[in-house]
Design an enzyme around this catalytic site. Sequence first.
Site, short mmCIF file in Angstrom:
data_model
loop_
_atom_site.label_atom_id
_atom_site.label_comp_id
_atom_site.label_asym_id
_atom_site.label_seq_id
_atom_site.Cartn_x
_atom_site.Cartn_y
_atom_site.Cartn_z
N PRO A 74 0.83 -1.20 0.00
CG PRO A 74 -0.55 -1.44 1.86
CD PRO A 74 0.67 -1.97 1.23
CB ILE A 75 1.96 3.65 -2.28
CG1 ILE A 75 2.97 2.52 -2.46
CG2 ILE A 75 2.64 5.01 -2.33
CD1 ILE A 75 3.59 2.48 -3.84
#
Length: 63
Positions: A2-3
């Site tokens: 996840p970014i």
Amino acid sequence: MPIVTVNMMEGRSDEQKERMIAEVSDALVRSLGAPIESVRVLINEMPKQHFGIAGQSAKKMGK
């Protein structure tokens, strides 16, 4: 992995940014079950004169 990208006006302290990174990371771990090692948080800070609110820059508005 996840970014998360956070766009915000300049002016917050390093301590505030560290706290935000930790809390956003924790939220992703809780909500997605992502391992903390895989979480990335990117901060884009912009000058107040580059942030518009209701047709005026935040700088001009005194924000």
